[in-house]
Write a protein that holds these residues in place. Structure first.
Motif, short mmCIF file in Angstrom:
data_model
loop_
_atom_site.label_atom_id
_atom_site.label_comp_id
_atom_site.label_asym_id
_atom_site.label_seq_id
_atom_site.Cartn_x
_atom_site.Cartn_y
_atom_site.Cartn_z
N SER A 108 0.86 -1.18 0.00
CA SER A 108 0.00 0.00 0.00
C SER A 108 0.89 1.23 0.00
N ARG A 140 -6.04 9.02 -0.04
CA ARG A 140 -5.23 9.83 0.87
C ARG A 140 -3.80 9.28 0.95
N GLN A 141 -3.66 7.97 0.97
CA GLN A 141 -2.33 7.37 0.99
C GLN A 141 -1.52 7.79 -0.24
N ALA A 158 -5.57 4.45 6.22
CA ALA A 158 -6.21 5.61 5.60
C ALA A 158 -6.79 5.22 4.23
N TYR A 167 -1.65 2.47 8.57
CA TYR A 167 -1.79 2.04 7.18
C TYR A 167 -3.24 1.92 6.71
N LEU A 182 -7.31 4.85 0.36
CA LEU A 182 -6.26 4.71 -0.64
C LEU A 182 -5.93 6.05 -1.30
N GLN A 218 -0.26 11.37 0.07
CA GLN A 218 0.87 11.53 0.97
C GLN A 218 2.15 10.96 0.36
N ALA A 241 0.91 3.79 1.88
CA ALA A 241 1.31 4.16 3.24
C ALA A 241 2.45 3.28 3.73
N THR A 242 2.38 1.99 3.46
CA THR A 242 3.44 1.08 3.85
C THR A 242 4.73 1.42 3.11
#
Length: 214
Positions: free
Chosen positions: A44, A106-107, A102, A100, A104, A110, A46-47
């Protein structure tokens, strides 16, 4: 990522190209490498962002920084060697969901912010580390409050979820834990400063909080 999705399908071609270039810079190989694609292609955003921040710092501090022996891991090892109990203020599943979980979209935002501001994030990490080692809590707070004034900035709701709410929860449970036995709590630097930080919350409960003398 959800079944059937990969970074190549959720990112724009431009974002994917930037990501590949960053991976080549940090690791020497990019997503065109089958092994890298297999290991990272389904992460993902975030990861992946967490991994990129570690790789960025590792590249700048090659030979000095060991990402497999971070400060919390160090103290856990020491405690186990001394046959002392080790606990946690949160479960791993809660932390994984928080960090992790949030949406997709939004990820991706970021991750894109990081890819477009590599130098800024590299310097931010250096400045935060310097403030932490100098025990300069105000400088930490100032750094956390820096803004792009774009969607790159965390929303008040995100900050409350990531820091404030957890600080309140921890500070409410720490007294009973400390009363039962002298305890070392190891938390992220971002949880220390500010009126809603752990240090201030403990002071409001009547505790004396002092920096450890070097």
């Amino acid at each position: 990522l959800p079944e059937g999705k990969t970074l190549k399908t959720v990112l724009t071609p431009e974002q994917y190209k930037k990501l590949d270039a960053v991976l080549v810079d940090y690791m020497g190989v990019g997503l065109s490498n089958p092994m890298v694609a297999q290991q990272m292609g389904k992460m993902s955003p975030a990861t992946l962002l967490t991994q990129l921040m570690v790789l960025q710092y590792l590249k700048a501090h090659m030979g000095e920084f060991d990402p497999t022996n971070l400060i919390d891991q160090y103290f856990q090892k020491q405690a186990k060697q001394n046959n002392e109990p080790v606990g946690g203020l949160e479960t791993l599943s809660f932390q994984a969901s928080l960090l992790y979980g949030a949406p997709l979209k939004r990820q991706i935002q970021q991750l894109d912010c990081f890819l477009n501001n590599l130098d800024y994030y590299a310097q931010l990490t250096e400045r935060m580390a310097k403030a932490y080692y100098a025990q300069d809590v105000k400088a930490l707070l100032d750094l956390m409050n820096e803004k792009f004034n774009t969607t790159c900035d965390s929303t008040p709701e995100e900050m409350a979820q990531l820091l404030d709410n957890r600080n309140l929860d921890w500070a409410s449970r720490m007294p009973a834990i400390m009363k039962a036995a002298p305890t070392l709590f190891v938390v992220g630097a971002g949880h220390l400063p500010g009126s809603k930080g752990v240090l201030k919350l403990l002071q409001e409960k009547g505790y004396t909080v002092e920096a450890v003398k070097p």
